[in-house]
Design an enzyme around this catalytic site. Structure first.
Site, PDB file in Angstrom:
ATOM      1  N   SER A 133      29.925  94.588  35.658  1.00  0.00           N
ATOM      2  CA  SER A 133      31.216  93.992  35.969  1.00  0.00           C
ATOM      3  C   SER A 133      31.031  92.580  36.523  1.00  0.00           C
ATOM      4  O   SER A 133      30.241  92.361  37.437  1.00  0.00           O
ATOM      5  CB  SER A 133      31.932  94.871  36.993  1.00  0.00           C
ATOM      6  OG  SER A 133      33.138  94.277  37.331  1.00  0.00           O
ATOM      7  N   GLY A 134      31.721  91.663  35.956  1.00  0.00           N
ATOM      8  CA  GLY A 134      31.638  90.277  36.418  1.00  0.00           C
ATOM      9  C   GLY A 134      30.556  89.475  35.727  1.00  0.00           C
ATOM     10  O   GLY A 134      30.332  88.308  36.041  1.00  0.00           O
ATOM     11  N   THR A 138      34.216  89.690  29.146  1.00  0.00           N
ATOM     12  CA  THR A 138      35.548  89.370  28.632  1.00  0.00           C
ATOM     13  C   THR A 138      35.631  87.888  28.260  1.00  0.00           C
ATOM     14  O   THR A 138      36.194  87.521  27.224  1.00  0.00           O
ATOM     15  CB  THR A 138      36.605  89.737  29.680  1.00  0.00           C
ATOM     16  OG1 THR A 138      36.423  91.102  29.999  1.00  0.00           O
ATOM     17  CG2 THR A 138      38.004  89.525  29.158  1.00  0.00           C
ATOM     18  N   ASN A 183      34.727  91.361  40.630  1.00  0.00           N
ATOM     19  CA  ASN A 183      35.277  90.429  39.642  1.00  0.00           C
ATOM     20  C   ASN A 183      36.782  90.301  39.877  1.00  0.00           C
ATOM     21  O   ASN A 183      37.476  91.308  39.960  1.00  0.00           O
ATOM     22  CB  ASN A 183      34.987  90.989  38.233  1.00  0.00           C
ATOM     23  CG  ASN A 183      35.483  90.078  37.125  1.00  0.00           C
ATOM     24  OD1 ASN A 183      36.084  89.026  37.388  1.00  0.00           O
ATOM     25  ND2 ASN A 183      35.235  90.470  35.893  1.00  0.00           N
ATOM     26  N   SER A 186      38.666  91.874  36.655  1.00  0.00           N
ATOM     27  CA  SER A 186      37.824  92.918  36.083  1.00  0.00           C
ATOM     28  C   SER A 186      38.611  93.757  35.076  1.00  0.00           C
ATOM     29  O   SER A 186      39.731  94.193  35.346  1.00  0.00           O
ATOM     30  CB  SER A 186      37.311  93.797  37.215  1.00  0.00           C
ATOM     31  OG  SER A 186      36.463  94.762  36.695  1.00  0.00           O
ATOM     32  N   SER A 187      38.018  93.952  33.898  1.00  0.00           N
ATOM     33  CA  SER A 187      38.686  94.782  32.886  1.00  0.00           C
ATOM     34  C   SER A 187      38.537  96.230  33.343  1.00  0.00           C
ATOM     35  O   SER A 187      37.414  96.716  33.491  1.00  0.00           O
ATOM     36  CB  SER A 187      38.019  94.613  31.531  1.00  0.00           C
ATOM     37  OG  SER A 187      37.745  93.268  31.287  1.00  0.00           O
ATOM     38  N   GLY A 410      30.304  97.525  31.972  1.00  0.00           N
ATOM     39  CA  GLY A 410      28.852  97.629  32.089  1.00  0.00           C
ATOM     40  C   GLY A 410      28.475  98.719  33.079  1.00  0.00           C
ATOM     41  O   GLY A 410      29.340  99.363  33.683  1.00  0.00           O
ATOM     42  N   GLU A 412      27.642 100.666  36.201  1.00  0.00           N
ATOM     43  CA  GLU A 412      28.159 100.441  37.557  1.00  0.00           C
ATOM     44  C   GLU A 412      27.399 101.305  38.559  1.00  0.00           C
ATOM     45  O   GLU A 412      27.250 102.513  38.373  1.00  0.00           O
ATOM     46  CB  GLU A 412      29.651 100.787  37.620  1.00  0.00           C
ATOM     47  CG  GLU A 412      30.520  99.691  37.057  1.00  0.00           C
ATOM     48  CD  GLU A 412      32.013  99.946  37.229  1.00  0.00           C
ATOM     49  OE1 GLU A 412      32.396 101.013  37.736  1.00  0.00           O
ATOM     50  OE2 GLU A 412      32.786  99.056  36.835  1.00  0.00           O
TER      51      GLU A 412
HETATM   52  N1  LIG Z   1      30.977  81.416  30.137  1.00  0.00           N
HETATM   53  C1  LIG Z   1      31.580  81.319  31.316  1.00  0.00           C
HETATM   54  N2  LIG Z   1      31.879  80.102  31.791  1.00  0.00           N
HETATM   55  C2  LIG Z   1      32.505  79.993  32.983  1.00  0.00           C
HETATM   56  N3  LIG Z   1      32.830  81.021  33.757  1.00  0.00           N
HETATM   57  C3  LIG Z   1      32.547  82.252  33.330  1.00  0.00           C
HETATM   58  C4  LIG Z   1      31.913  82.471  32.079  1.00  0.00           C
HETATM   59  N4  LIG Z   1      31.763  83.790  31.919  1.00  0.00           N
HETATM   60  C5  LIG Z   1      32.292  84.373  33.033  1.00  0.00           C
HETATM   61  N5  LIG Z   1      32.759  83.453  33.855  1.00  0.00           N
HETATM   62  C6  LIG Z   1      33.405  83.695  35.165  1.00  0.00           C
HETATM   63  O1  LIG Z   1      33.094  85.009  35.572  1.00  0.00           O
HETATM   64  C7  LIG Z   1      34.281  85.757  35.767  1.00  0.00           C
HETATM   65  C8  LIG Z   1      34.072  87.183  35.320  1.00  0.00           C
HETATM   66  O2  LIG Z   1      33.906  87.222  33.954  1.00  0.00           O
HETATM   67  P1  LIG Z   1      34.480  88.406  33.065  1.00  0.00           P
HETATM   68  O3  LIG Z   1      35.819  88.771  33.498  1.00  0.00           O
HETATM   69  O4  LIG Z   1      34.264  88.023  31.678  1.00  0.00           O
HETATM   70  O5  LIG Z   1      33.502  89.543  33.442  1.00  0.00           O
HETATM   71  P2  LIG Z   1      33.367  90.977  32.772  1.00  0.00           P
HETATM   72  O6  LIG Z   1      31.967  91.104  32.369  1.00  0.00           O
HETATM   73  O7  LIG Z   1      34.392  91.121  31.739  1.00  0.00           O
HETATM   74  O8  LIG Z   1      33.642  91.927  33.968  1.00  0.00           O
HETATM   75  P3  LIG Z   1      34.371  93.324  33.981  1.00  0.00           P
HETATM   76  O9  LIG Z   1      33.410  94.321  33.471  1.00  0.00           O
HETATM   77  O10 LIG Z   1      34.692  93.522  35.368  1.00  0.00           O
HETATM   78  O11 LIG Z   1      35.572  93.163  33.144  1.00  0.00           O
HETATM   79  C9  LIG Z   1      35.343  85.054  34.992  1.00  0.00           C
HETATM   80  O12 LIG Z   1      36.593  85.262  35.558  1.00  0.00           O
HETATM   81  C10 LIG Z   1      34.916  83.597  35.093  1.00  0.00           C
HETATM   82  O13 LIG Z   1      35.352  83.044  36.305  1.00  0.00           O
HETATM   83 MG   LIG Z   2      36.022  92.178  31.499  1.00  0.00          MG
END
Ligand SMILES: Nc1ncnc2c1ncn2[C@@H]1O[C@H](COP(=O)(O)OP(=O)(O)OP(=O)(O)O)[C@@H](O)[C@H]1O
Ligand SMILES: [Mg+2]
Length: 1047
Positions: A133-134, A138, A183, A186-187, A410, A412
Site C-alpha cells: 500500500s502506498g 494506482t 497512503n 489507498s485503494s 499489495g 499487508e
Molecule cells: N510516479 C509517481 N510520481 C509521483 N508521486 C507518486 C508516484 N507514484 C506514487 N506517488 C505518490 O504516492 C501516493 C500513493 O500512490 P498510490 O495511491 O498509487 O499507491 P498504491 O500502491 O495504489 O497504494 P494502495 O495499495 O494503498 O492503493 C500517491 O498518492 C502519490 O502521492
Molecule cells: Mg491504489
C-alpha cells in the site's frame, strides 16, 4: 567498474538525455546510457546474486530521481513521493514505438511494448502492478492509461470512450479509496481493468472487475484513517440544496461513521475540488440525474444509519433513541418508517415452518445497523462498477484485443492483522503463483522441454501456501466456512482450534500452541501465523467468523429489497430471500473471484510492474533500507533476476520467428519451403548471430541478450519499409490498372452512347430531309393550284426564297432597271413591289435633287416634248445637261448690254447667222432676255425679235444645228432669222420656254420655206451626207447637210 565510473561522471546528464531525440540513440549508445547511474537493467549487475548490490543500485538511481529500473522486461518502480517531470506528452512521444532497451527505463516503455506486441501479434496482454500500500500502483496504472489515451490512434467518436476510460478513475477512487495510515489515497478494493482495442489499435471500450471492497471501513476506521473519500467530498462539496434534500449537514463531525479515525480533514486532500471532478465525471460516464439522486440517497442513508443510537428498554431490548435519522433513511430509501424501525431492532427467526420476530439486544442491534450500512455501501459500489462498465462497453462485435491493468492491493503486514489482511495476502500469494507459473517455473520447464542446456535455479514455489489457504476441505478458508456454517456455538477460538487440528502440522502454519519456546512469545492465544513466501504474518483470529459471514439479517434484507431507491432495487433481489441456502461466505466469494481472475490472466501475455515504497513517512528522497529490502524480498525480485540472468531474454517458436524476420535473408524470403527450424538457422547465419548469443531448442529459438533481438528488430523495421514500399507500389499499380480499366470502359461506353446519339440525330435529320424533299416535290407539282395543304409549304418557301433574295437585289437607283424575275405565283406581287420600289427610289431621288437641277430637268422635259422622236441626235443629247448660258456677260459688248438694260439677260450663245439673201455666214451672238431675242454683232443689235411677235421656229429632223426664227411679215421686221448654233436643243428649248411657246417649234423634213422680207421667200433644203456642211446650192437654196447617222 570502468562503466560505473563513467556512469557517475555522467549522472547529471541523464535526465536531459531522456528528452534527447531517441532516434539518435543507437543500440550501443543505449547500452552505455543505461549504465550511467547504476545500471538501467539489473540483469547487467556484476554480482547479480547479491541483495546488497541490488539495493545499492536501486538507491543510487533513486537518489537521482531515476525511479525506474528493469529486470529484463519487468519494471521496478520506486515511489518518488514527488512530482517528476518525465510524464509529459513529449516524453510519451519519445517512447512511442521505440524498442524497449533503447531508452532509459520508463513505465511508458512497458505500456508501449505491450501495446506494440498486441498490435503486431493480435493477442491479449495484461500488466500486473503490484506492491504494498502506498507503493504507487494506482498512480502507475493511471500513467499507463494516460499513455494509451495520448498515443493511441483515435477518432472523434472514440474520444468519448477515451474520456470515459480516464474519468472512470476519479469516480472509482472517490467511492473505493480512502485515507489510511500508509497512503492518503489507498485503494480499498482490487481493480482489474480491460482496455479494448480495435484492429487499428484504437481504444474502443473497457471493462472493470472489482475485488473485495473493504466494507468494514464504512462503519469503522482506525485512528488516523478515514472512511471512503466520497462521504467527505459530498459533505464538503455538494450544493446546499442537495445536502438539504439528503438531510445532511456540512460538518463531518456530526456523523459517527466519519469521525472514528479522528481525521476527517486532511491537508493533502482537497475534497471540494475532488467533488467537482467526480460530478463532471458523472456527466461524461452517462449518469442521469435520477442515478445521481439515488446514488447519493444511498450514500446519505449510510451516514444516517451511523447516527442511529439505541438504548435498552426494561426487558433488555434495543430501542431507537433518536427518531429524526430513521425518518431520513425511510425517506431516502423509500421504505416504510415502521417497517424499517422494526427491522433495525428485531430479527426474524425461522422456527420450523414459522417465522418469529425476536427483539434484538443492544449489541445485536448495533451489529444489524452496521451490517445494513456495509451492505448498502458494498452493493452500491458494485452497482457503480456495473454502471461504469455499461458506459465503457463496446457494442460492436468485431474482434478486439485487450490490455488488462491489474492494480491490486499489495502484501499487508500490520501490527494487528485481521481477516482483510488474510484475504489480501492470500491474493498476493496467488499472484506470486501466477508469476511463478508464467515465468520462473515455465521458464525452467521450457528450457528442459526444448532440450536447452540449463542449470536449474532454486526458487521457492509458494503453491504450498496457496494450498494451505484454499484447498478444498483441508484449507484455512474451508475450515473457516465450516465453522461459520456449523450449528452450535462456533467462535473465533473454536475456529483457531479447528485450524490447529486440521493444518497444525503444515510447515507454514503456526499458533502459540504449536510454536517452540522462542517463537511462542510473539504469538498471542488468539493468533495464528502464516509463513508467506514474502515473510511471516501473524493474524488475529478475532472477528474472522463475523467478517466471513457478513450476515445481514433476513428482515433487513427484506426491507432493502422493497426500497424505492433505484440502485438498491437493482442490488437487492427478492430471489435472495427465497434461497434457503446460506449465501457464499466472503472468503469463498473472494477465493472464487480470484480463481477466475487468474484464469483471465493466464490466457494473456504478462508484463510486470513491481512498485516499491521507499519509506513509511511518504517523504521524497528517503530510502529506507530495511523497508525496501523487505519488499525486494517479498516481491521475489532477486529470484526473478537470477532466472533472468541465467536464462534467455527472448524466445519464439521457429515458425513465428521465421514468419516475422524472413525478409532479412534472401534464402527465406518470401517463402521458406523446408522446416522452420532450418529456415531460422539459415536466417540467423545470414544476419550474423554469434554462437553465444543464441541457442536452438526443439521448437524455439532462444536469444540470450536483448540487444541481439533488438538489432534484429531494427533490421526488420528497416526492411519493413522496403517491403511496404514494394507492396504499396504493387497495390498502387493494381489500383491504377483497375482505375484505367474502369475509365476505359467508361470511355468506350460514352463513345458508343455518343455515336448512337449522333447516328440517331443523323437519321432524324435524314428522315426530316426526305420528308421535306417529298413535301417540296409535292408542293412543286401542285404549285400552280390554289393554296392548299399540299403546296402551302412550297409556296411559302418560294415566296420566302424570292423575297429574301429580292431583299438583296433591289435596285439601288432610279436608273437601275434590273429586277429579279419572279416565280409565276409571285408575278403580281413582284410587279407591285417593283412599282413601290421604283416609286420609293423616285421619291428619294426627287427629294435629293436641288432647285437648279430641277429647273434643268424641267427644261429637259420641255426639250423632250419638243424633240423626242422628231430630231436626230436628240437621244444622244439627253444625258448632256443644259448649261445656264454658253457665254458670259463679259463676252457681250457692253454697249449691247447698255441697249438692253431694262431686260434681264437669260441666255447667250454664239451663233452663225446666214444672210437671207445669198446665205452668207456671219458670226453673231444670240442673246435671249425675258421678252425678246437679240441677234448681236459686236456692239450692234442686228435684229430684235419680240417674243410677242414670234411666229414660230423651224428646225429640221436631221442632226444639223440650223434653226429658223420666223417673224411676222411687216416692214418693220427684217425677215426670218436663219441661225446655226452648236447647242441646238438647248438654245431652242430656252427660246421656247422664255417665249412661253413650246408648241411654236416645227420640225420639218426635206426643206422649209422662210420669209426673206418684203414678201419674198427662200428655201432651205435638208439632206444627209458624208460630212455636215451648209452651202448655197445651185438652185439657190440653202443646203444643210447632216452627217449620216449609223443606223
Ligand atoms: N510516479 C509517481 N510520481 C509521483 N508521486 C507518486 C508516484 N507514484 C506514487 N506517488 C505518490 O504516492 C501516493 C500513493 O500512490 P498510490 O495511491 O498509487 O499507491 P498504491 O500502491 O495504489 O497504494 P494502495 O495499495 O494503498 O492503493 C500517491 O498518492 C502519490 O502521492
Ligand atoms: Mg491504489
Amino acid at each position: 567498474m570502468k562503466i560505473q565510473q563513467l556512469s557517475l561522471a555522467r549522472v547529471t546528464n541523464e535526465k536531459e538525455d531522456v528528452s534527447d531525440n531517441h532516434s539518435q540513440l543507437n543500440m550501443e549508445g543505449a547500452l552505455i546510457a543505461r549504465d550511467r547511474v547504476g545500471v538501467q537493467d539489473f540483469v547487467l549487475l556484476d554480482s547479480h546474486t547479491s541483495e546488497a548490490a541490488f539495493l545499492d543500485n536501486l538507491r543510487k538511481r533513486y537518489r537521482e530521481n531515476l525511479i525506474y529500473t528493469y529486470i529484463g522486461t519487468l519494471l521496478v518502480s520506486v515511489n518518488p513521493y514527488k512530482e517528476l517531470d518525465f510524464y509529459s506528452v513529449k516524453q510519451m512521444e519519445i517512447y512511442q514505438g521505440v524498442n524497449f532497451f533503447e531508452l532509459p527505463p520508463h513505465i511508458y516503455a512497458i505500456a508501449d511494448n505491450a501495446y506494440r506486441v498486441m498490435c503486431a501479434e493480435c493477442n491479449d496482454h495484461f500488466i500486473l502492478i503490484s506492491g504494498e500500500s502506498g507503493a504507487g500502483k494506482t498512480e502507475a496504472s493511471k500513467k499507463i492509461l494516460q499513455y494509451f489515451a495520448v498515443t493511441c490512434p483515435t477518432t472523434e467518436q472514440l474520444q468519448v470512450v477515451r474520456d470515459r476510460l480516464l474519468l472512470s478513475n476519479p469516480v472509482l477512487e472517490a467511492f473505493g479509496n480512502a485515507k489510511t495510515l500508509r497512503n492518503d489515497n489507498s485503494s480499498r478494493f482490487g481493480k482489474y481493468m480491460d482496455i479494448q482495442f480495435d484492429f487499428k489499435g484504437a481504444p474502443v471500450g473497457g471493462h472493470i472487475l472489482s475485488y473485495l471492497i473493504e466494507r468494514s471501513r464504512v462503519v469503522h476506521q482506525n485512528n488516523g484513517e478515514r472512511n471512503f473519500h466520497i462521504f467527505y467530498q459530498l459533505l464538503e462539496g455538494a450544493e446546499d440544496d442537495l445536502l438539504r434534500w439528503l438531510g445532511l449537514e456540512r460538518n463531518p463531525q456530526k456523523y459517527m461513521y466519519l469521525i472514528q479515525g479522528r481525521c476527517a480533514k486532511v491537508s493533502s486532500i482537497n475534497d471540494k475540488s475532488d467533488w467537482k471532478i467526480v460530478r463532471k465525471a458523472f456527466s461524461v460516464i452517462d449518469f442521469t440525474e435520477t442515478d445521481i439522486e439515488h446514488l447519493f440517497g444511498a450514500i446519505a442513508s449510510v451516514l444516517h444509519l451511523g447516527n442511529i443510537q439505541y438504548e435498552e428498554d426494561s426487558n433488555g431490548h434495543a430501542i431507537i433513541t433518536n427518531g429524526s435519522q430513521i425518518k431520513w433513511i425511510s425517506k431516502l430509501l423509500g421504505v416504510h418508517l415502521s417497517i424499517l424501525q422494526e427491522a433495525l431492532t428485531h430479527r426474524k427467526i425461522e422456527a420450523r415452518s414459522e417465522e418469529v420476530l425476536s427483539p434484538l439486544n443492544i449489541d445485536l442491534a448495533f451489529y444489524a445497523r452496521d451490517a445494513a450500512a456495509k451492505a448498502i455501501y458494498g452493493r452500491t459500489f458494485t452497482w457503480l462498477v456495473n454502471k461504469i462498465n455499461g458506459s465503457l462497453a463496446n457494442k460492436d462485435l468485431t474482434r478486439k484485443t485487450v490490455i488488462g491493468l491489474l492494480d491490486i492491493y499489495g502484501f499487508e503486514v500490520f501490527e494487528t492483522n485481521s481477516f482483510e489482511q488474510f484475504c489480501i495476502n492470500y491474493c498476493n500469494e496467488k499472484l506470486q503463483q501466477l508469476l511463478i507459473e508464467m515465468t520462473l517455473k515455465a521458464e525452467q520447464e521450457e528450457y528442459e522441454l526444448e532440450g536447452i542446456e540449463w542449470e536449474p535455479i532454486p526458487y521457492f514455489n509458494n503453491k504450498i501456501i496457496c494450498d494451505l489457504v484454499e484447498e478444498k476441505h483441508k484449507g484455512i478458508i474451508s475450515i473457516l466456512d465450516e465453522e461459520c456454517l456449523r450449528p452450535g456455538e462456533a467462535t473465533d477460538l473454536s475456529f483457531l482450534e479447528k485450524l490447529e487440528e486440521k493444518v497444525g502440522d503444515h510447515a507454514h502454519f503456526l499458533t502459540r500452541k504449536l510454536a517452540d519456546q522462542k517463537t511462542r512469545k510473539s504469538i498471542d492465544w488468539v493468533d495464528f501465523r502464516l509463513l508467506h513466501y514474502a515473510g511471516e504474518v501473524t493474524y488475529c483470529a478475532v472477528g474472522f467468523l463475523e467478517k466471513n459471514n457478513d450476515l445481514l439479517y433476513r428482515n433487513l434484507k427484506e426491507v432493502l429489497c422493497k426500497s424505492k431507491n433505484g440502485i438498491l432495487k437493482e442490488c437487492f433481489f427478492p430471489s435472495e430471500l427465497d434461497n434457503r441456502r446460506r449465501p457464499e461466505t466472503v472468503a469463498t466469494q473472494f477465493k472464487n473471484s480470484l480463481a477466475s481472475l487468474i484464469e483471465i490472466l493466464m490466457s494473456k501475455e504478462p508484463s510486470y510492474i513491481r512498485c516499491i515504497k521507499p519509506n513509511d513517512g511518504k517523504e521524497p528522497g528517503k530510502f529506507d533500507d530495511v523497508l525496501i529490502r523487505h519488499q525486494v524480498k517479498y516481491l521475489g525480485l532477486m529470484e526473478h533476476l537470477r532466472v533472468r540472468r541465467a536464462g534467455f531474454a527472448y524466445r519464439r517458436k521457429y515458425e513465428l520467428f521465421l514468419q516475422r524476420y524472413k525478409s532479412l535473408c534472401p534464402a527465406t524470403w518470401p517463402h521458406w519451403h523446408g522446416a522452420a527450424a532450418n529456415g531460422v538457422e539459415r536466417l540467423i547465419k545470414h544476419i550474423g548471430y554469434k554462437p553465444e548469443e543464441y541457442k536452438l531448442g526443439r521448437t524455439k529459438i532462444f536469444i540470450r541478450f536483448p540487444r541481439t533481438l533488438f538489432a534484429t528488430e531494427d533490421a526488420f523495421e528497416r526492411s519493413k519499409h522496403l517491403l511496404v514500399t514494394r507492396i504499396q507500389a504493387r497495390y498502387k499499380g493494381c489500383l491504377g490498372k483497375r482505375e484505367y480499366k474502369k475509365q476505359r470502359e467508361a470511355a468506350i461506353k460514352l463513345e458508343a452512347c455518343w455515336r448512337g446519339a449522333l447516328a440517331r440525330k443523323e437519321a432524324k435529320k435524314r428522315i426530316w430531309a426526305v420528308e421535306t424533299i417529298k413535301r417540296f416535290i409535292k408542293g412543286f407539282i401542285n404549285r400552280k393550284n390554289p393554296l392548299c395543304p399540299e403546296n402551302d409549304e412550297f409556296v411559302r418557301f418560294v415566296q420566302y426564297t424570292f423575297l429574301t433574295k429580292l431583299r438583296d437585289h433591289v435596285p439601288k437607283n432610279v436608273l437601275d432597271k434590273n429586277w429579279l424575275k419572279p416565280p409565276a405565283i409571285l408575278e403580281e406581287t413582284s410587279a407591285m413591289l417593283k412599282k413601290i420600289c421604283m416609286r420609293n427610289l423616285v421619291r428619294k431621288y426627287c427629294q435629293g435633287i436641288t432647285a437648279e437641277k430641277k429647273a434643268q430637268l424641267q427644261q429637259k422635259v420641255v426639250a423632250s416634248a419638243i424633240f423626242r422622236g422628231k430630231k436626230d441626235g436628240y437621244l444622244q443629247s439627253i444625258s448632256q445637261p443644259f448649261a445656264d448660258t454658253q457665254l458670259s456677260e463679259r463676252d457681250i459688248n457692253p454697249k449691247v448690254l447698255q441697249l438692253i438694260r431694262g431686260e434681264k439677260v437669260k441666255y447667250m450663245t454664239p451663233v452663225v447667222k446666214y444672210d437671207r439673201n445669198g446665205f452668207k455666214a456671219r458670226e453673231r451672238q444670240l442673246v435671249l432676255t425675258q421678252s425678246a431675242a437679240y441677234v448681236v454683232e459686236m456692239a450692234k443689235i442686228k435684229q430684235k425679235i419680240d417674243y410677242a411677235t414670234l411666229k414660230g421656229i423651224s428646225i429640221s429632223n436631221l442632226s444639223d444645228g440650223l434653226l429658223v426664227i420666223h417673224v411676222p411679215e411687216d416692214n418693220k421686221q427684217k425677215g426670218d432669222a436663219i441661225l446655226q448654233c452648236g447647242h441646238i436643243f438647248e438654245t431652242v428649248t430656252k427660246l421656247c420656254m422664255l417665249a412661253n411657246r413650246q408648241n411654236a417649234v416645227q420640225v420639218v423634213q426635206g426643206s422649209l420655206q422662210f420669209h426673206i422680207g418684203s414678201g419674198k421667200e427662200g428655201t432651205i433644203a435638208f439632206t444627209t451626207g458624208q460630212e455636215p456642211q451648209i452651202y448655197k446650192a445651185k438652185n439657190g437654196h440653202l443646203t444643210v447637210v447632216s452627217a449620216r447617222t449609223k443606223s
